[in-house]
Design a protein around this motif. Sequence first.
Motif: not given
Length: 316
Positions: A188, A191, A195
Amino acid sequence: MTISLSSYIHTPIPLASSMKLHRVKAITAAMNIEIHSRKLIKPLVSTPLNRRCYKISIIDEFAPNMNLPLVLFFPPNSKYNLMFVKKLEESLEKALTFLYPLAGRYMEHLRTVDCNDQGIDFIQAQADITVQEILDPKIDPMLINNFVPSKSRVLNHTDAILATQITMLKCGGLALGVSISHRIGDASTVINFLNQWATLSQRDTNVETGGIDFTLFSLSPAQGLPCVEAGFSNLVNDDDYVTKKLSFNESAISNMKENVKLTGKRSTHRLSKVQLVSALIWKAFLGIDHAIYGQPRDSVLVQPVALRQKKEKWYP
C-alpha cells in the motif's frame, strides 16, 4: 508529458533473482539491458529538524528484512523520451518532500529512519525488448528481474529505502520498476507513492499529503523484537522451487464468483477477488499434496493485510 497509472500493464515478478525454473518450459529471450545513468533524487524542500527522526511501528518490526518489488509496463508512446524522464525526476523531488522518510536511511539499532534527505535511487536504462515479448506467457518469468532496481534482502544504514528504475523499451514502451524496504513500507505504501508521483508528473500542482501514514508509531510503537526472516533466507537457495506466472482476467474471476454463488455454501456479497483467486490456487495445492501423500494433511495459508489503511477505523 504524463504518466498515468490507469494505463499500465502489471505482471507479477519472482520472489528472488536466485530462484530457478525446473520442469517448466520457458522461452529465455535474448535481452540486453544497458544502464545509462544512476543518481540519488532528494526532496525538493529539506525536511524540518522536528521531523528528522521517524520511528517504525511494531507492524514494520514484524516485516521480514527484504525488499518489495513492483514493475509496471506501459504501452508505446512517442512522449517517452529524455525530456519525459527529466520531468519524472522533477516530480519525484516534489513527491519526496511530502514522503520524506522514504528519502532517509534506516538505523537498525535505533529502529528509526534518519530523515536526512540523502535521497532515493533513480536509474535510467534501455532494453532491446518489447512489451509484447515480455508479456508472452511462455517467457521466462526471471526476465522481469532485470527491471527491478534493487534485489538486496538486507537493508544497511547506507542503503536507499526506495529505488526506482525507468527502462525504455525497443517498441517505444516503458517499464517502471520500484523497490522499497519492507521494514519501512508495504504494498500500500508503494501504491500511494506511485499515485502521488503520477499526480505530480501529470501537471504542475501540489500533491495532497496524507497518502501514506507516518503516524503508526504513536499507536503501536516498536518493541525491540528480533528480525523476522519468515524462511526467506532458506527459500532463495533451494533449487526445488518453481517460479511461474499466472494471469486471471476480469471475466474469469467473475465466472468464479458466480460458480461459488451457485453452490449456495456461502454469500458472495463480500467475497473479494483476492479471496477467490487465493482459494482457487490453494485448492490446487491441496489436491497436489493429497495426490502425493494419499491423505489430507494440515496446511496454512497466510494472507497479508494492509493495516496502515485500517488505522483510522481502529482509532477514530
